[in-house]
Enzyme design. Structure first.
Site, PDB file in Angstrom:
ATOM      1  N   ARG A  50       0.851  -1.200   0.000  1.00  0.00           N
ATOM      2  CA  ARG A  50       0.000   0.000   0.000  1.00  0.00           C
ATOM      3  C   ARG A  50       0.887   1.251   0.000  1.00  0.00           C
ATOM      4  O   ARG A  50       0.570   2.272  -0.596  1.00  0.00           O
ATOM      5  CB  ARG A  50      -0.946  -0.004   1.214  1.00  0.00           C
ATOM      6  CG  ARG A  50      -1.681   1.313   1.371  1.00  0.00           C
ATOM      7  CD  ARG A  50      -2.920   1.265   2.270  1.00  0.00           C
ATOM      8  NE  ARG A  50      -2.835   0.353   3.386  1.00  0.00           N
ATOM      9  CZ  ARG A  50      -2.154   0.599   4.523  1.00  0.00           C
ATOM     10  NH1 ARG A  50      -1.471   1.714   4.668  1.00  0.00           N
ATOM     11  NH2 ARG A  50      -2.136  -0.300   5.487  1.00  0.00           N
ATOM     12  N   TYR A 102     -15.908  17.443 -15.115  1.00  0.00           N
ATOM     13  CA  TYR A 102     -16.396  16.066 -15.098  1.00  0.00           C
ATOM     14  C   TYR A 102     -17.452  15.888 -13.996  1.00  0.00           C
ATOM     15  O   TYR A 102     -17.247  16.332 -12.863  1.00  0.00           O
ATOM     16  CB  TYR A 102     -15.214  15.098 -14.905  1.00  0.00           C
ATOM     17  CG  TYR A 102     -15.670  13.677 -14.680  1.00  0.00           C
ATOM     18  CD1 TYR A 102     -16.519  13.057 -15.594  1.00  0.00           C
ATOM     19  CD2 TYR A 102     -15.290  12.969 -13.557  1.00  0.00           C
ATOM     20  CE1 TYR A 102     -16.970  11.763 -15.382  1.00  0.00           C
ATOM     21  CE2 TYR A 102     -15.726  11.668 -13.340  1.00  0.00           C
ATOM     22  CZ  TYR A 102     -16.574  11.077 -14.256  1.00  0.00           C
ATOM     23  OH  TYR A 102     -17.025   9.801 -14.049  1.00  0.00           O
ATOM     24  N   ASP A 174      -6.813  19.651 -13.684  1.00  0.00           N
ATOM     25  CA  ASP A 174      -7.090  18.312 -14.202  1.00  0.00           C
ATOM     26  C   ASP A 174      -6.661  18.314 -15.668  1.00  0.00           C
ATOM     27  O   ASP A 174      -7.299  18.946 -16.517  1.00  0.00           O
ATOM     28  CB  ASP A 174      -8.587  18.002 -14.048  1.00  0.00           C
ATOM     29  CG  ASP A 174      -8.918  16.564 -14.445  1.00  0.00           C
ATOM     30  OD1 ASP A 174      -8.189  16.006 -15.296  1.00  0.00           O
ATOM     31  OD2 ASP A 174      -9.900  16.016 -13.921  1.00  0.00           O
ATOM     32  N   LYS A 199      -7.697   7.340 -19.109  1.00  0.00           N
ATOM     33  CA  LYS A 199      -7.982   7.926 -20.414  1.00  0.00           C
ATOM     34  C   LYS A 199      -6.757   7.842 -21.331  1.00  0.00           C
ATOM     35  O   LYS A 199      -6.291   6.757 -21.598  1.00  0.00           O
ATOM     36  CB  LYS A 199      -8.498   9.355 -20.208  1.00  0.00           C
ATOM     37  CG  LYS A 199      -9.580   9.462 -19.133  1.00  0.00           C
ATOM     38  CD  LYS A 199     -10.848   8.758 -19.540  1.00  0.00           C
ATOM     39  CE  LYS A 199     -11.878   8.506 -18.467  1.00  0.00           C
ATOM     40  NZ  LYS A 199     -11.836   9.120 -17.194  1.00  0.00           N
TER      41      LYS A 199
HETATM   42  O1  P1T Z   1     -12.997   7.547 -14.035  1.00  0.00           O
HETATM   43  P1  P1T Z   1     -11.828   7.978 -13.240  1.00  0.00           P
HETATM   44  O2  P1T Z   1     -10.541   7.315 -13.612  1.00  0.00           O
HETATM   45  O3  P1T Z   1     -12.097   7.946 -11.765  1.00  0.00           O
HETATM   46  O4  P1T Z   1     -11.560   9.527 -13.633  1.00  0.00           O
HETATM   47  C1  P1T Z   1     -12.407  10.567 -13.300  1.00  0.00           C
HETATM   48  C2  P1T Z   1     -12.219  11.726 -14.225  1.00  0.00           C
HETATM   49  C3  P1T Z   1     -11.458  12.797 -13.806  1.00  0.00           C
HETATM   50  N1  P1T Z   1     -11.244  13.869 -14.612  1.00  0.00           N
HETATM   51  C4  P1T Z   1     -11.762  13.929 -15.851  1.00  0.00           C
HETATM   52  C5  P1T Z   1     -11.504  15.132 -16.698  1.00  0.00           C
HETATM   53  C6  P1T Z   1     -12.528  12.864 -16.339  1.00  0.00           C
HETATM   54  O5  P1T Z   1     -13.019  12.974 -17.585  1.00  0.00           O
HETATM   55  C7  P1T Z   1     -12.775  11.744 -15.505  1.00  0.00           C
HETATM   56  C8  P1T Z   1     -13.598  10.602 -15.970  1.00  0.00           C
HETATM   57  N2  P1T Z   1     -14.408  10.881 -17.083  1.00  0.00           N
HETATM   58  C9  P1T Z   1     -15.232  10.006 -17.714  1.00  0.00           C
HETATM   59  C10 P1T Z   1     -15.429   8.737 -17.329  1.00  0.00           C
HETATM   60  C11 P1T Z   1     -15.931  10.564 -18.892  1.00  0.00           C
HETATM   61  O6  P1T Z   1     -16.476   9.802 -19.718  1.00  0.00           O
HETATM   62  O7  P1T Z   1     -15.932  11.810 -19.032  1.00  0.00           O
END
Ligand code: P1T
Length: 385
Positions: A50, A102, A174, A199
């Site tokens: 962890r 988001y 972000d 992503k």
């Molecule tokens: O899904 P996750 O890995 O927890 O990420 C969250 C997140 C954070 N910041 C941005 C700009 C994001 O687009 C996302 C996740 N977004 C999607 C799942 C989407 O389809 O927009």
């Protein structure tokens, strides 16, 4: 901005050395929860997975290098990475966040951290006076997405950081949509960069992950503490998958941009399309900022289809190469409806204010052959009208 060749080399090599024992060129996946110590407290830098894991460490060093940061931390998801930054705040603190972001980040701020006494004001950063007014004596953090999700607005990172710095307020960006290949917020004055590595960084839609990068020793200490104390860490396999994805980040991003430019141009000329949001179009209000701040406008496009919700739904069912799914940034093209899918957590009246209307469709343009992608969209328009 790091030189292109340097960035490409870093994608492939930063944080990674051949395995000392075997010479394995790929970082091994260290599937281990613990590490044998020579005696109590006599360890080799690893005590418990962890806290530290060599596969995760390689990924953390790689992402930090790509963002031009000294310290990198990886998490089990983008939301966990966002939470780690928000957990640096205390009850009574205030956040100013961009209004278009988001839906999951909005949900964290309004439904999780608000309950703990950390409040957020959402502001249109294009209105300088609104931003200035929103900054309060207890504002500790400015939170920006640029390009924003899903309206693809751009925010001048340098300008906002200068304003926040004057008031001793930290800025977190972000950088998920842009990636460090297209934009490097730390060099523009940001204190923290956050990613959903799910992503473009992972790039193959096969893993969920997140990351935080900073140059601030004080923030690094807090984030490391939270990473270990809360424990929302990625598995070694997940760390390996993102690390492998990053090796081609620069090449993939070039193709995402090339394809998206052609798709945006096609949509802008299509009679069934009311409006296109893509910062690479000269008609986009932030086009000049895109040229100044980014190496390219990215692979995400939003557009409003004529005919509202029913027509949008028909269109989403009519594409075949563009798969109807949440998420973005993988090699394959995706299509989604923000109001019904990724931004359903944003209340309808706020969605309406932001322009997330019923006809809004978001595309994640993949790296397939662009003539196939254009053909898919053409057929879908014809089939769904
Ligand atoms: O899904 P996750 O890995 O927890 O990420 C969250 C997140 C954070 N910041 C941005 C700009 C994001 O687009 C996302 C996740 N977004 C999607 C799942 C989407 O389809 O927009």
């Amino acid at each position: 901005m790091i030189e292109q060749t340097k960035f490409a080399t870093q994608c492939i090599h930063a944080g990674q050395k051949p395995d000392l024992e075997t010479g394995a060129i790929m970082t091994p996946v260290y599937f281990t929860s613990t590490y044998v110590q020579d005696g109590p407290g006599k360890h080799k830098g690893y005590e418990y997975s962890r806290t530290q894991n060599p596969t995760r460490k390689a990924l953390e060093e790689n992402i930090a290098a790509l963002e031009g940061g000294q310290y990198g931390f990886c998490f089990a998801s983008g939301c966990a990475a966002t939470s780690a930054i928000l957990m640096c705040l205390s009850a009574g603190d205030h956040i100013v966040a961009v209004d278009d972001l988001y839906g999951g980040t909005y949900r964290l701020m309004t439904q999780v951290f608000a309950r703990l006494g950390i409040t957020t004001t959402f502001v249109d950063f294009h209105k300088a006076e609104a931003l200035d007014k929103a900054l309060l004596p207890n504002t500790k953090l400015v939170w920006i997405e640029t390009p924003t999700n899903p309206m693809l607005k751009l925010i001048d990172i340098e300008k906002v950081c200068a304003l926040a710095k004057k008031r001793n307020i930290a800025v977190a960006i972000d950088n998920t949509f842009a990636t460090p290949y297209l934009q490097q917020p730390l060099a523009l004055g940001a204190d923290l960069v956050v990613h959903s590595t799910t992503k473009y960084m992972g790039g193959h839609s096969d893993v969920i992950g997140g990351a935080v990068v900073t140059n601030s020793p004080a923030f690094a200490k807090q984030i490391a503490f939270i990473q270990n104390a809360v424990g929302a860490v990625p598995s070694p396999m997940d760390a390996f998958l993102v690390l492998r994805g990053l090796k081609t980040l620069h090449v993939r991003m070039q193709r995402h941009v090339e394809n998206a430019l052609q798709v945006a141009d096609f949509l802008a000329k299509h009679p069934a399309v009311e409006r296109v949001y893509y910062p690479g179009l000269s008609s986009h209000p932030d086009y000049a900022l895109c040229i100044k701040q980014m190496r390219g406008p990215g692979g995400m496009i939003s557009f409003v289809i004529k005919g509202g919700l029913e027509q949008a739904k028909r269109f989403l069912c009519a594409t075949t190469l563009f798969s109807c799914a949440e998420s973005l940034g993988g090699v394959e093209s995706l299509i989604e409806h923000p109001a019904l899918m990724t931004h359903a957590a944003v209340p309808p009246e706020i969605r309406a204010q932001l322009g997330i209307d019923d006809g809004l469709i978001r595309l994640s343009v993949g790296i397939e052959d662009v003539t196939d992608l254009l053909g898919d969209l053409k057929t879908a328009f014809a089939k769904s009208m």
